[in-house]
Design a protein around this motif. Structure first.
Motif, PDB file in Angstrom:
ATOM      1  N   GLU A 299       0.675  -1.271  -0.032  1.00 53.31           N
ATOM      2  CA  GLU A 299       0.050  -0.096  -0.037  1.00 53.31           C
ATOM      3  C   GLU A 299       0.896   1.244  -0.053  1.00 53.31           C
ATOM      4  N   PHE A 300       1.928   1.404   0.739  1.00 51.36           N
ATOM      5  CA  PHE A 300       2.777   2.462   0.837  1.00 51.36           C
ATOM      6  C   PHE A 300       3.640   2.470  -0.511  1.00 51.36           C
ATOM      7  N   GLU A 301       4.062   1.400  -0.938  1.00 50.34           N
ATOM      8  CA  GLU A 301       4.972   1.416  -2.172  1.00 50.34           C
ATOM      9  C   GLU A 301       4.060   2.198  -3.314  1.00 50.34           C
ATOM     10  N   ALA A 302       2.756   1.820  -3.056  1.00 52.30           N
ATOM     11  CA  ALA A 302       2.038   2.092  -4.471  1.00 52.30           C
ATOM     12  C   ALA A 302       1.918   3.622  -4.504  1.00 52.30           C
ATOM     13  N   LYS A 303       1.968   4.328  -3.478  1.00 56.50           N
ATOM     14  CA  LYS A 303       1.677   5.796  -3.327  1.00 56.50           C
ATOM     15  C   LYS A 303       2.990   6.395  -3.216  1.00 56.50           C
ATOM     16  N   ALA A 304       4.293   5.961  -3.241  1.00 57.56           N
ATOM     17  CA  ALA A 304       5.504   6.633  -2.908  1.00 57.56           C
ATOM     18  C   ALA A 304       5.966   7.367  -4.095  1.00 57.56           C
TER      19      ALA A 304
END
Length: 269
Positions: A95-100
């Motif tokens: 989830e965090f990687e997708a918005k980084a």
């Protein structure tokens, strides 16, 4: 306050901390603003911690323990949560990687997951004897949507020389994988460099990690033999940032790295 999807204090110690913090605050009739003043952060940050979207940091736990005279309860809980296995780590990582907006990758053994071809990914999963390999490959390919997102994220990837030379999946798979690496390196937002074996002993040889940042927060993911660990503790993130910079001190320049990748690709005939 909207809880994070999958929020479960019964299976995640981090979620238990968040739930306990909210209950403790309400029992004391404190507002989120008041807790924010104690830890020198905003009400919004406290809300994100209580809803499971952000993890309580050790330095904030210490301030809450002092203000509420808990005997160090929150500090101990955070310590155990950081050292233990979190079954939700990979979902949170995705989830965090997708918005980084910025991603920094250091890999010692495998091609970075964001760069893997389907055939390379399949060979990796097969070597571990995993089931449902088609599904695992599909998940890995979905993660790569980050590479074509608008706006593009900035990505810096350092890989150890063994990563580009190990014949994962055989010569044909490796040749295609290295070609993919060169293709990605042509993108203006992606930097790929190789750390040569000739440097000998250097930091980073103890394991792979990834740093991911948005405009508001930064997290680090470190790999382990039985999974991984995701942390947003500022001390941990800062330490890995320094390590990443020191790895870069010894890595080949971009042009030399790409030349080595091309030469290695020619070896896989």
């Amino acid at each position: 306050m909207k809880l994070r999807r999958g929020f479960d204090p019964d299976s995640s110690l981090w979620d238990l901390i968040a739930d306990h913090l909210r209950n403790d605050r309400e029992a004391r009739d404190w507002s989120q603003e008041a807790v924010g003043e104690v830890i020198d952060r905003t009400r919004s940050l406290v809300s994100r911690v209580e809803s499971g979207h952000t993890r309580l940091q050790a330095r904030h736990a210490a301030k809450i323990d002092a203000a509420w005279n808990t005997g160090g309860l929150y500090g101990r809980l955070v310590k155990f949560a950081k050292s233990g296995h979190d079954p939700q780590w990979f979902k949170a990582h995705e989830e965090f990687e997708a918005k980084a907006d910025e991603v920094r990758i250091w890999e010692t053994s495998w091609m970075p997951g964001l760069f893997q071809t389907p055939e390379y990914a399949r060979a990796v999963f097969e070597c571990y004897g995993l089931g449902a390999i088609d599904e695992l490959v599909e998940v890995r390919m979905r993660r790569q949507a980050l590479l074509s997102r608008d706006p593009w994220p900035l990505i810096w990837a350092y890989v150890y020389q063994d990563v580009i030379e190990s014949p994962v999946g055989g010569p044909e798979v490796m040749r295609a994988q290295l070609a993919r690496l060169l293709e990605l390196a042509d993108q203006p937002n992606i930097t790929i460099r190789v750390l040569p074996r000739s440097v000998g002993a250097t930091v980073g040889r103890d394991g792979a990690f990834m740093l991911m940042a948005t405009a508001k927060e930064e997290q680090a993911f470190t790999e382990a033999s039985a999974g991984g660990r995701l942390t947003e503790d500022s001390a941990d993130v800062s330490s890995l940032r320094v390590k990443f910079a020191r790895i870069g001190d010894h890595a080949l320049p971009v042009d030399a790295s790409l030349r080595l990748i091309r030469e290695t690709m020619e070896m896989f005939q």
